[in-house]
Design an enzyme around this catalytic site. Structure first.
Site, short mmCIF file in Angstrom:
data_model
loop_
_atom_site.label_atom_id
_atom_site.label_comp_id
_atom_site.label_asym_id
_atom_site.label_seq_id
_atom_site.Cartn_x
_atom_site.Cartn_y
_atom_site.Cartn_z
N CYS A 30 5.17 -0.26 -0.03
CA CYS A 30 4.16 -0.60 0.97
C CYS A 30 3.66 -2.02 0.74
CB CYS A 30 2.99 0.39 0.89
SG CYS A 30 1.73 0.11 2.17
N ASP A 63 0.72 -2.96 0.81
CA ASP A 63 -0.62 -2.88 0.20
C ASP A 63 -0.75 -3.82 -1.00
OD1 ASP A 63 -2.85 -1.88 -1.48
OD2 ASP A 63 -2.96 -0.32 0.05
N ARG A 76 -2.54 -3.77 -3.48
CA ARG A 76 -2.83 -3.17 -4.79
C ARG A 76 -1.60 -2.59 -5.48
NH1 ARG A 76 -7.04 0.82 -2.18
NH2 ARG A 76 -5.28 0.87 -0.76
N HIS A 107 2.39 5.28 -1.83
CA HIS A 107 1.20 5.35 -2.70
C HIS A 107 0.11 6.18 -2.02
CE1 HIS A 107 -1.41 2.35 -0.54
NE2 HIS A 107 -0.24 2.06 -0.02
N CYS A 110 -2.85 5.37 1.14
CA CYS A 110 -2.13 4.39 1.97
C CYS A 110 -2.79 4.32 3.35
CB CYS A 110 -0.66 4.80 2.10
SG CYS A 110 0.31 3.63 3.09
CO CO Z 1 0.10 1.62 1.94
#
Ligand code: CO
Length: 216
Positions: free
Chosen positions: A45, A47, A49, A101, A104
């Site tokens: 992803c 993302d 993090r 994750h 998400c």
């Molecule tokens: Co995500």
């Protein structure tokens, strides 16, 4: 939220990083610039993090990376398919990992019945995953648990999408690689969970309908 670091600080940090790398290995960049020979393709992803190298404890050069919202492998996405093609046919990766994750935002958004503009067609893929597994998901009464389960099931379905590609099927038949694995990363404790997808079993099941090993 205030802008936390100045743009210029990035270049100062970059120089410090170069110093650190060179003090550990004076030939670090010499080796790295010659070629890449990663064993892993990581599809994760976008993302901020979840960072592939960091969570896997790998150095630059050790993992080929593709990221998008909700770690999707869509069959007409030229970007993801080109990455898979290159990773399998030119880099000869040993593993293709789809890593989702928990927490998400893409998966959460797909669970909400509302118009999300340009994100609609992208997240439709996640809504379709929900529909395919509607029975199991609807049986989970706790909303958070259902959301976590969709994160896992989405990874599973994206692994199947990887297995549906001709490159993966043909390469596996010829060389025994790549294997396909599904993981979920937990933002709360940093742990990677292996969903232990039975690659051989899924490949055989997939080939009943999606066999692309013949021809060309
Ligand atoms: Co995500």
């Amino acid at each position: 939220m205030p802008f936390k670091s100045s743009y210029k600080e990035i270049f100062t940090a970059n120089k410090k990083w170069i110093e650190r790398k060179l003090s550990a290995d004076p030939d670090f960049f010499k080796h790295l610039s010659q070629e890449q020979n990663p064993d892993y393709l990581y599809i994760g992803c976008s993302d901020s993090r979840v960072h592939a190298n960091e969570v896997m404890g790998l150095e630059p050069g050790e993992v080929f990376v593709h990221r998008n919202i909700a770690n999707l492998v869509v069959n007409n996405d030229l970007n993801a398919l080109s990455v898979i093609n290159y990773a399998v046919e030119y880099l000869n990766v040993k593993y293709i990992i789809v890593c989702g994750h928990y927490d998400c935002g893409g998966i959460r958004a797909a669970m909400e019945p509302r118009d999300l503009g340009i994100l609609n067609p992208w997240l439709r893929n996640v809504r379709d995953v929900y529909r395919l597994h509607e029975k199991e998901l609807d049986a989970i009464t706790d909303q958070r648990e259902r959301y976590n389960r969709l994160v896992e099931i989405n990874v599973y379905e994206q692994c199947l999408n990887v297995i549906k590609t001709a490159e993966v099927q043909k390469s596996y038949m010829e060389s025994g690689y790549p294997l396909v694995a599904g993981w979920v990363y937990d933002l709360h404790d940093g742990l990677l969970k292996d969903l232990e997808i039975d690659f051989e079993k899924e490949l055989n099941r997939i080939r009943k309908i999606y066999d692309l090993t013949k021809g060309k």
